[in-house]
Design an enzyme around this catalytic site. Structure first.
Site: not given
Lengths: 642, 461
Positions: B107, B262
């Site tokens: 993204t 993450k």
């Protein structure tokens, strides 16, 4: 001769309907109304809890992005020029990671959507078959995502007004924005408690033709949504944006009007501003200044003003800031051109400098058309000579750090040039004195973008059916009926919007209770009890229907309504026990006989009033168990010896 | 009839559009039983139903109209969307360092896709400058699109391809490399590149965004600025992940590629260094090292490339009541290496032992890591741990499970000799195993505690 020369604005009170017709006054409304839901629209945070207290702050910046059709929005680019630092104050109790834009949206609050659909029906609108959630860009930071999630619920519709209809363009459901706490220099601070609360935006066609019509229509819309009893009321729960234009003008949006009574003066002033700006354009054209011949430039003049006695500039230079001088060719005296009541064209320039260059401490500009208020005339002459300005030109000084003073000078030139074209599309803030100030460039459809986080949502026919079955009657239809029933004028309006309308309908049409009595019981009596500081919320429509049913069955007389209602509030429900029982004929006769005995020696001066006086005495003792008329009839029989 | 003309429509919606020859992007008036709608017909998401037609109203809003209600469609024109970020040529300044930006997807640069209704990756050099002009103040940027995949679709093929491209670029003499990547598996790629590309003379910075760049609040621009600045100016010649420190737009953190993970599904500040502290902080103005034991930038163009990977490797996340059939299935399917994420100090239940024994007999490499993420495997503390070591399970110290997985694949890609594999696995190459764990390597603030709240209220986090 231009149309703008044929009419000069009169003071607010002196303007007539014909005057507004002449200038082509047109106005439309965008009414924002918060919905009464327990939770927010796209997350499960509580709605309607306001507090200035905060636990943490986060900092963000906004950048413009492309619209769905691949265009940048003008407002977005303008906001980007301001380079604002946005601070959000976070209260753990009212904000979760969704509002902070750290979690994707949850599904839309169904309760909110139901209320929106209900209101769409009241607006006679066409409900869309499938809801598409869009992102409407807001780069001012008022929403941390940089956009508002919003979706059209209905298209079209109308409300009756005078002898015509006002058309509704569309109604959308959306999430509310942050409350602004402060905006100084390059930093803007927001409170986030209101953020994400569900609201609807109803947009009318620009069909209001005088400032007073705008207020009247707004009142109708407000009343209409309140008849659902599922919307919030109170400060900030309903907010209006008002669009205004005149012939040859531009749609200008006045933002954030909280009180309807302020609308007439605001719209008058905005119409006047547009008219005056169009007259200014004519004046510029007479001077030979058009979009093509417009000439302006800016020059740094810091060194000329090092020893000025004008404090704001002196202090600025001392703290290392610079001064730019904008020369506007042939503009002499036009900065003193009045635009709104007591407001001049120079304010249009100053506003842009304040908002876009973030030079927020005022004054942020001074100019040669009002020379005496700031610099010495020798200083003005010196600067004019230095920048090569002639006697026909106006010069404007703007100061600040290098970057801001440059943005400021450029914005002054942009705004002055726009005066040659007409009225720039803007959203304007409503100010306390009834005038408006520049807020931002008016955004266009370019700022819309489909929300990729949530799929389209179908609105089923079953859902519409269920809502329609419980839909309140539009209050104007009730008002018509109430007039036919000859209810007192003062009760008609209130009753038509009250939560008891359905109760009234049932009591009058099915239970055959007297309409006036029903209206008084439903509207006047709760008010009386409220004055006693009693919690009248306990008088639910269901309870009131029970009460009226009991009365219609003869379980108590009408005089007993008030004490029974008081008792309901105290015990929390309607109980048929302990009702003051209506007296039988026999009991009544006995009681009246006893009372009369005690008043045997009463002197009556006006014999014709004898029956009324005795009725009063008896009712004082028997109220709640017998109707006054019954006593009167009995006394007539007794005294007239029947 | 051309499918593109009715993109995404099917069933009754498609029939209706065809009946009136109303192609997408047509500017139309649609008459229904109740009213007339004006707008532009948009393509429809393929996953949406077949009953509605999407219309963009003049106000910019979209709505769906039930196809069954439509009586007539009048076509007045056409307005097709050209979704394109204004492309501008990246300015060249001979005094600025040369940085190469590789795109793999994700993204960091994305735009609308009508097929899925979600964002798909888009990547073009001029677009980046068009949307983040600040990059030109830092370096001369060159871009190259390697892949256009979501991060979950990155795998050995892409890892090897990327490693080769990076090495090639280093040998050409670039001052720094940035790799745009989807965030979901950025730490897997960061880890494998840390093994495949060794002794780099320049910074290699991986970057992505948690909020796609089609939104004003996106972290993409700032992450890009931070990463490009790191690649161009920092003296840290390691493979790093550069993402937001706090959720605020304040600074980014440079995490070592083998220690980063993450940790939140959507937060901006999702990447954390586990069991250690990050290498440095970076903001628009400066890079502030938090330690000095990193590999320093060199002026040569030498790099060691080891682009190997054995695909028959897997991770087994242990849970109570796990049955051995899972392990047997891996054995039957020819797996050569298994990384176990065990409980606590590195344990699994007894019923798994026979399966582990079979692994040993079948020459399958089995390594133990901890699902607590923080801390070391310690298999001596309890007997069960010793039993497992007897069965050939090798403790992988404080390697993160995902890191151990890519390293095992990489090691088995080089040799089948398990002793050799063990040597590779247990020799730290890029900080994946550390000799010691500083106590501030494990800090998870507990919200609600007064001193934590005091800290939070003082800083924009």
């Amino acid at each position: 001769m231009s149309i703008y020369d044929q009419f000069n604005f009169k003071p607010f009170q002196a303007m007539t309907e014909d005057d507004y017709h002449f200038i082509g006054f047109k106005s439309g409304l965008e009414v924002h109304q918060q919905l009464m839901t327990e939770k927010k629209l796209f997350c499960r945070c509580p709605a309607g809890r306001y507090s200035d207290y905060y636990n943490a702050e986060i900092l963000r910046h906004m950048r413009p992005t492309l619209s769905e059709l691949g265009e940048y929005d003008g407002t977005a680019l303008m906001e980007f020029k301001t380079k604002k630092e946005i601070i959000y104050r976070i209260n753990y109790d009212t904000v979760c990671t969704y509002e902070m834009d750290d979690t994707p949206p949850f599904e839309m609050n169904e309760q909110a959507l139901d209320i929106a659909i209900e209101i769409a029906m009241l607006l006679n609108a066409n409900i869309v078959d499938e809801i598409h959630i869009s992102r409407k860009q807001y780069l001012d930071g008022s929403i941390p995502t940089g956009f508002q999630r919003t979706a059209i619920v209905s298209v079209g519709g109308w409300i009756p007004f005078k002898d015509r209809k006002i058309n509704i363009i569309q109604m959308s459901i959306e999430e509310d924005s942050c409350r602004e706490f402060s905006d100084v220099g390059h930093q803007r601070v927001y409170l986030t408690d209101r953020l994400g609360m569900p609201l609807i935006e109803t947009v009318t066609a620009p069909e209001m033709l005088t400032p007073f019509e705008v207020a009247d229509v707004n009142n109708i819309l407000r009343k209409l949504v309140r008849t659902t009893h599922k919307v919030r009321t109170g400060i900030g729960a309903a907010r209006e944006d008002v669009n205004v234009s005149v012939i040859g003008g531009t749609r200008i949006e006045i933002k954030g009007v909280h009180r309807i009574v302020r609308i007439p003066l605001l719209t008058y002033n905005e119409a006047r501003r547009q008219w005056r700006l169009l007259q200014l354009r004519d004046e510029l054209n007479r001077r030979g200044i058009t979009e093509n011949t417009f000439s302006a430039y800016y020059t740094e003049v810091t060194k000329l003003l090092r020893n000025t006695s004008y404090q704001p500039i002196y202090n600025a230079i001392k703290s290392g800031e610079i001064v730019n001088c904008v020369t506007l060719r042939n503009f002499k005296n036009l900065l003193r051109w009045e635009t709104q009541t007591g407001t001049y064209f120079s304010k249009e320039l100053s506003d842009r400098v304040r908002v876009i260059a973030c030079l927020t401490s005022l004054p942020n500009i001074i100019h040669s058309d009002s020379p005496s208020e700031s610099l010495l005339s020798s200083e003005w002459q010196h600067i004019k000579k230095f920048v090569g300005a002639t006697e026909d030109d106006s010069i404007v000084l703007v100061w600040g750090n290098k970057e801001d003073a440059e943005t400021g000078a450029k914005e002054i030139i942009i705004r002055a040039k726009e005066a040659t074209i007409g009225i720039p599309s803007e959203t304007r803030q409503a100010l306390r004195d009834g005038t408006t100030g520049f807020e931002r460039i008016l955004p266009g459809p370019q700022r819309m973008y489909p929300d990729t986080d949530l799929p389209p949502k179908k609105i089923s026919q079953e859902r519409i059916q269920i809502i329609r079955e419980k839909l309140p009657v539009q209050f104007w239809n009730y008002e018509k009926w109430f007039k036919q029933l000859q209810l007192p004028e003062n009760l008609i309006q209130e009753l038509a919007c009250s939560k008891y309308t359905k109760v009234f309908e049932k009591a009058v049409t099915q239970l055959k209770v007297n309409p006036k009595l029903t209206a008084v019981v439903l509207i006047e009596y709760p008010k009386k009890l409220k004055k006693k500081k009693l919690d009248i919320a306990k008088l639910t429509p269901e309870i009131m229907l029970e009460l009226l049913t009991a009365h219609s069955e003869g379980q108590f007389v009408k005089d007993a309504f008030l004490p029974i209602m008081e008792n309901i509030i105290k015990i929390g429900h309607f109980s048929k026990q302990n009702l003051p029982k209506p007296l039988t004929r026999f009991e009544l006769g006995k009681k009246v006989d006893n009372i009369l005995k005690n008043y045997n020696d009463l002197k009556i001066n006006k014999p014709e009033k004898k029956i009324d006086i005795y009725t009063g005495i008896i009712m004082n003792q028997l109220r709640g168990t017998v109707e006054g008329q019954q006593v009167k009839t009995l006394l007539t029989m007794i005294f007239n010896g029947d | 009839m051309n499918n593109e003309s009715f993109k995404g429509y099917k069933g009754i919606a498609l029939e209706t559009l065809k009946k009136f020859d109303a192609k997408i992007w047509s500017d139309v008036e649609i008459e229904t039983k109740e009213t007339v709608f004006t707008g532009i017909i948009l393509p429809r998401s393929e996953t949406a139903d077949e009953f509605h037609i999407v219309l963009k109203l003049p106000t910019g809003y979209n709505i769906g109209i039930a196809a069954s209600k439509i009586k007539d469609i009048k076509i007045n024109g056409r307005k097709e969307a050209h979704y394109k970020i204004p492309e501008k040529e990246f300015p060249y300044d001979p005094k600025k360092p040369r940085v190469k930006l590789f795109g793999t997807g994700g993204t960091i640069a994305s735009r609308l896709d009508y097929r899925t209704g979600a964002v798909i990756p888009a990547f073009s050099p001029g677009e980046l400058y068009g949307s983040v002009p600040e990059l030109a103040d830092i370096c001369n940027l060159e871009t190259e699109k390697l892949y256009g995949v979501f991060s979950e679709n990155m795998g050995p093929e892409q890892w090897i391809g990327t490693a080769k491209k990076v090495a090639e670029e280093i040998e050409k003499g670039v001052q720094g490399i940035v790799i745009g990547h989807g965030t979901d598996t950025m730490h897997h790629t960061a880890a494998i590149l840390s093994f495949m590309i060794q002794e780099s003379p320049v910074p290699i910075v991986m970057v992505g965004s948690q909020r796609s760049s089609d939104r004003p609040s996106s972290d993409a621009a700032l992450n890009l600025i931070h990463s490009v600045k790191t690649a161009a100016e920092s003296d840290i010649a390691e493979i790093m992940v550069c993402m937001f420190g706090p959720t605020s737009d304040v600074y980014g953190l440079l995490h070592r590629g083998t220690r980063v993970r993450k940790m939140h599904s959507s937060y901006r500040s999702t990447f954390r260094t586990i069991g250690d502290i990050p290498i440095a902080m970076v903001d628009r103005e400066k890079i502030t090292p938090l330690r000095n034991d990193y590999k320093k930038r060199r002026s040569d163009k030498k790099v060691i490339l080891k682009p190997f990977f054995e695909e028959r490797v897997g991770i087994v996340y242990y849970y109570p009541n796990m049955h051995p059939d899972i392990i047997y299935s891996m054995i039957d399917n020819g797996y050569k290496g298994i990384v176990i994420a065990g409980t606590g100090l590195g344990h699994v239940n007894k019923p798994l032992y026979p399966a582990l024994k079979k692994c040993q007999e079948n020459n399958i490499a089995v390594y133990m890591t901890v699902q607590t993420l923080w801390g070391y495997v310690q298999m001596y503390v309890y007997d069960t741990g010793r039993d497992m070591m007897e069965l050939g399970v090798v403790p992988a110290a404080n390697m993160l499970p995902e890191v151990a997985y890519v390293k095992l694949g990489w090691a088995l890609g080089q040799t089948n000799d398990l002793e050799e594999v063990k040597k590779i696995m247990l020799t730290p190459i890029a900080g994946e195993i550390t000799e010691r764990e500083p106590s501030n390597g494990y800090l998870i603030y507990q919200g609600g505690i007064p001193e934590v709240e005091e800290f939070i209220s003082k800083y924009k986090k």
